[in-house]
Every structure is written in structure tokens, then in C-alpha cells.
Design a protein around this motif. Structure first.
Motif, PDB file in Angstrom:
ATOM      1  N   ILE A 134     -36.584  12.110 -14.236  1.00 34.04           N
ATOM      2  CA  ILE A 134     -36.876  12.763 -15.468  1.00 34.04           C
ATOM      3  C   ILE A 134     -35.646  12.806 -16.606  1.00 34.04           C
ATOM      4  CG2 ILE A 134     -37.686  14.872 -16.957  1.00 34.04           C
ATOM      5  CD1 ILE A 134     -39.631  15.348 -14.392  1.00 34.04           C
ATOM      6  N   GLN A 137     -34.325   9.583 -17.562  1.00 37.39           N
ATOM      7  CA  GLN A 137     -34.957   8.719 -18.880  1.00 37.39           C
ATOM      8  C   GLN A 137     -34.259   9.252 -20.132  1.00 37.39           C
ATOM      9  OE1 GLN A 137     -37.119   6.654 -17.859  1.00 37.39           O
ATOM     10  NE2 GLN A 137     -36.675   7.514 -15.599  1.00 37.39           N
ATOM     11  N   LYS A 140     -30.913   7.316 -20.165  1.00 36.90           N
ATOM     12  CA  LYS A 140     -31.063   6.301 -20.960  1.00 36.90           C
ATOM     13  C   LYS A 140     -31.239   6.349 -22.331  1.00 36.90           C
ATOM     14  CE  LYS A 140     -32.969   3.801 -17.001  1.00 36.90           C
ATOM     15  NZ  LYS A 140     -34.299   3.253 -16.178  1.00 36.90           N
ATOM     16  N   ARG A 141     -32.000   7.090 -22.862  1.00 37.65           N
ATOM     17  CA  ARG A 141     -32.204   7.081 -24.317  1.00 37.65           C
ATOM     18  C   ARG A 141     -31.128   7.682 -25.100  1.00 37.65           C
ATOM     19  NH1 ARG A 141     -36.617   6.966 -21.781  1.00 37.65           N
ATOM     20  NH2 ARG A 141     -38.611   5.771 -22.506  1.00 37.65           N
TER      21      ARG A 141
END
Lengths: 370, 67
Positions: A134, A137, A140-141
Motif C-alpha cells: 500500500i 503505491q 510510486k505516485r
């Protein structure tokens, strides 16, 4: 096959060995090291909570920080830095602690518990991996707690100074501190031995960049397995040691200082994994970074200590499995308040994760939510 | 040029990963301020087929990545 980083493997093996020795010398079972538990014990020793069974100035914490400090100074890596969202890190540290105490262990103790045959740690590991995925994620953004800045050397030396002060006080005026007479807090290896072992571990962990969350995170994010070798080495050495000494016992129920309330073992470690990714490292790594001059990590450690105090003052921490008078199993776990705190932790982490994304990503998340 | 000074890992590597994914550049310069990031960026770049040259600049490090 990628090149194995032998320093990481060696450090992992040494941590595993150190954990076995500390347990043999008096630390609680499967608790040679546990950063969360030890910070919690220190919080108790200075009277920040009144859970009588978990109060002791753990010299391991002092040793880890000072070992990292000395190594970083010796290798000219000590660098005083701070200013990367310290208040946010304080809050994250507190919730990582609440998650760890729901499970009854930091990621390092999770690995040590695995090596002792505690199957609940497998459930914890599953949660830990989910939490890391989680967190990744958001990385990565573009999630970031923003950059840190060079600060005066004194700022970088705060945690090493605080633990040195603690060490001097506990040696000079031991009566100042609370010390458990029963329960996990009363079980400990001799102070000097624990201090020296932890200092060696801290120095090596600094050099090897040892991090329990980093291994899985980097494997998911970059297919980089360097730190994961350390994780595996700790497990294998602890497993081998427990098998040799006959302390290995596989199963879920009645494991030492553990509960078999599966859902909350899982969710507690989801919180730890996710929070640690946002912080950039597991509780052990925070101690090491604070030792090498990172003021933000020092604030995180203080957040963890406060989180531990809150966890015990509000009865949020896990209770181990026990046997009642009729010798029937009483499954431990966490209270309703503890469950609410873990859920609240997810809400807080989700909020922190979202508001620290770059602008365009925030807009995209907002659009999706609408 | 990526200025990753002040960021601790894994952020510098994520920044490099993003730049590599976006344009697959033949050369890339990265500025970091700690040894751990030097090691991590170097490892990541090498696994992506880059050669890495590291030069100390004061207390910072400039990494030159080249395919």
C-alpha cells in the motif's frame, strides 16, 4: 542472480546471533530485540505509562543509537539533517507503535518470532507485506515528506545525547526509574552485555543500512533484493539457534508474548508496514538514522515513545494468549479501544499519504473520490 | 539534472526511476547528499544498464549516469 551483499548478510546473521544470546542471557523469549517493545519499556521506566509489567530502561536502545552514532562519525557519514515534515513523522511514529503493540512486536521481532516457530508472525508478515505494498503505491505516485536541510551538528546529536543522558542517569541513580518486578519488563540480559552487543549491532546496521521494511519495499519497488538478504539471514540464524537449543515450537497458540487473534495481528502489521514506508524505514532504521544525525528520525523515535505510552494508558496494546485456572486457552488480542485505534491509524495514514502527494496526483485522487 | 539533496532513500531512487521511465535518457546527472543514496542510486542505475561515475562535491555527491 544478482550479487549478494555480504555485509548485509553478515549483519543480519549477527543480529540473529545477538538476539539468541540476549534471550539466553535473560531477555524474554523471542525478544532478543524488539524496538517497539523496548521503547515501550523505556516509556514505562520513565513513568509515561503505568503498565507495571513493561517498565525497564532497555540498554539495547541506547546501544543501537550510540553504535550507529560512533560508526557514522568514524566513517564521516554523520550529518545533521532535519526539517522533513517532523510533526507528521511524530504522528506516524506514534501510529506505527500502536500497530506494532497490537501485534506485539516491531518488524524485527516479527522475524525473530518467525525463527522461534511462532506462526502468528506469518500472519503478521502477510500484513506487513500488504502494508508495504500500500505504501509503495503512494511512493510510486510521488509521495514525499519533503526534503530535509542541513542543520547544526548539535541538532543531529539530540538522540545520541538523550540516550547517553539516560544511560548516565540509570547507572548513577537507578532508583529514579521504574523497573518491573514481574512480566516481560523484569526479564532482561545483564545491562553491560546488552549495551555492548547492541552497540556492535547498531554500528553494523548503520554500515549495512539494515532495514526490515526496506528489504520488502525495495524488492517490490525496484526489484532490488539487497536488504532482503539481511531479513532472511536474521530469520535463518534465529531458526537454527532455536532448533539447536530446542526452543523451536511451531504453532499459533500460547507462543511467548504473542496472541493468536489473527485479524488484529494482520491489521496491526499492515499499519506498521504502511507507516514505515511513509517514514522511509522500520523502527530499527529510525534509531540508526537518528544516531547518524537525522533529527527527523529522532522526532519519529519520540513519536514512537509517546505512541507506546498512549497504547498502554488507553489499553490499546495486545494481550498475550494465556491459560485460565482450568488450563483452558484464553486467546489474547486487543481491546475494542485498540481495534478503534488501529482503524483510526489507517484513516490517519490514508490522509497523510494523500496530502503529501504531488499536486497533480492529489487532483487525480480527488477526482476519483468524487 | 535531478537534485535529490535532502531526500532520504528510497526517494532519490524513485526520482531516478521516474526520469528513466519517462524518457530513457542516455545520460543523467543526480545530486544526492548522503552515502546511502549514492549506493542505492548506483545499484539501481547499474541494474538498468547505466555506468555510474561518482564525484564528491563538498559534502554532496554528483552521480553521472551513462548508457
Amino acid at each position: 542472480m544478482k550479487k549478494v551483499n555480504w555485509l548485509v548478510v553478515l549483519t543480519g546473521a549477527l543480529i540473529g546471533l545477538a538476539a539468541l544470546v540476549l534471550t539466553a542471557q535473560g531477555n524474554p523469549a523471542n525478544m532478543g530485540f524488539c524496538i517497539a517493545c523496548f521503547l515501550r519499556d523505556i516509556a514505562g521506566a520513565v513513568g509515561m505509562h503505568s503498565a507495571a509489567k513493561v517498565q525497564y530502561v532497555r540498554p539495547e536502545i541506547i546501544g543501537l543509537v550510540l553504535g550507529a552514532f560512533v560508526m557514522s562519525v568514524a566513517t564521516k557519514e554523520f550529518r545533521a539533517k532535519a526539517g522533513s515534515s517532523p510533526a507528521t513523522r511524530f504522528v506516524l511514529g506514534a501510529f506505527v507503535m500502536i500497530g506494532a503493540l497490537a501485534f506485539l512486536g516491531c518488524p524485527l521481532r516479527m522475524v525473530i518470532r518467525l525463527g522461534g516457530g511462532d506462526a502468528n508472525a506469518l500472519v503478521g508478515l502477510a500484513g506487513f507485506i500488504i502494508g508495504i505494498v500500500i505504501g509503495v503505491q503512494f511512493l510510486k505516485r510521488g509521495f514525499s515528506l519533503k526534503r530535509a536541510y542541513e542543520v547544526g551538528s548539535a541538532e543531529g546529536g539530540v538522540l545520541p545525547a538523550v540516550v547517553t543522558g539516560l544511560l548516565i542517569l540509570v547507572l548513577a541513580v537507578p532508583a529514579l526509574f521504574k523497573a518491573s518486578t514481574e512480566g516481560p519488563g523484569s526479564m532482561h540480559a545483564p545491562m553491560l552485555l546488552a549495551l555492548v552487543i547492541a552497540a556492535v549491532v547498531g554500528a553494523l546496521a548503520q554500515k549495512a543500512r539494515m532495514c526490515m521494511v526496506g528489504g520488502i519495499r525495495d524488492a517490490v519497488l525496484f526489484k532490488d533484493f539487497k536488504l532482503l538478504y539481511g531479513f532472511v539471514a536474521i530469520f535463518l540464524v534465529v531458526l537454527a539457534g532455536n532448533l539447536i537449543t530446542g526452543s523451536f515450537r511451531f504453532g499459533f497458540t500460547l507462543q511467548p508474548i504473542a496472541h493468536s487473534s489473527h485479524l488484529w495481528n494482520l491489521l496491526g502489521m499492515v499499519l506498521v508496514g504502511w507507516g514505515s514506508v511513509l517514514l522511509g524505514g522500520c523502527p530499527l532504521r529510525q534509531l540508526i538514522l537518528a544516531g547518524e544525525g537525522n533529527g527527523d528520525s529522532a522526532v519519529t523515535v519520540f513519536g514512537m515513545v509517546v505512541g507506546a505510552a498512549l497504547a498502554h494508558n488507553f489499553g490499546l496494546a495486545g494481550n498475550p494468549d494465556t491459560l485460565n485456572e482450568a488450563k483452558e486457552l484464553v486467546v489474547g488480542g486487543i481491546s475494542t479501544a485498540g481495534k478503534i485505534a488501529v482503524i483510526l491509524g489507517f484513516a490517519v495514514l490514508a490522509f497523510i499519504s494523500a496530502v503529501n502527494l504531488p499536486k497533480e496526483e492529489k487532483a487525480a485522487v480527488g477526482a476519483k473520490a468524487a | 539534472m535531478i537534485d535529490a539533496r535532502g531526500y532520504s532513500c528510497p526517494t532519490p531512487v524513485v526520482m531516478v526511476q521516474k526520469a528513466v521511465k519517462a524518457g530513457n535518457p542516455d545520460t543523467l546527472e543526480v545530486l544526492v547528499d548522503n552515502q546511502c543514496s549514492v549506493e542505492n542510486v548506483t545499484r539501481f542505475a547499474r541494474s538498468g544498464g547505466y555506468q555510474v561515475a561518482v564525484a564528491a562535491e563538498g559534502r554532496d555527491f554528483r552521480l553521472k549516469l551513462q548508457k
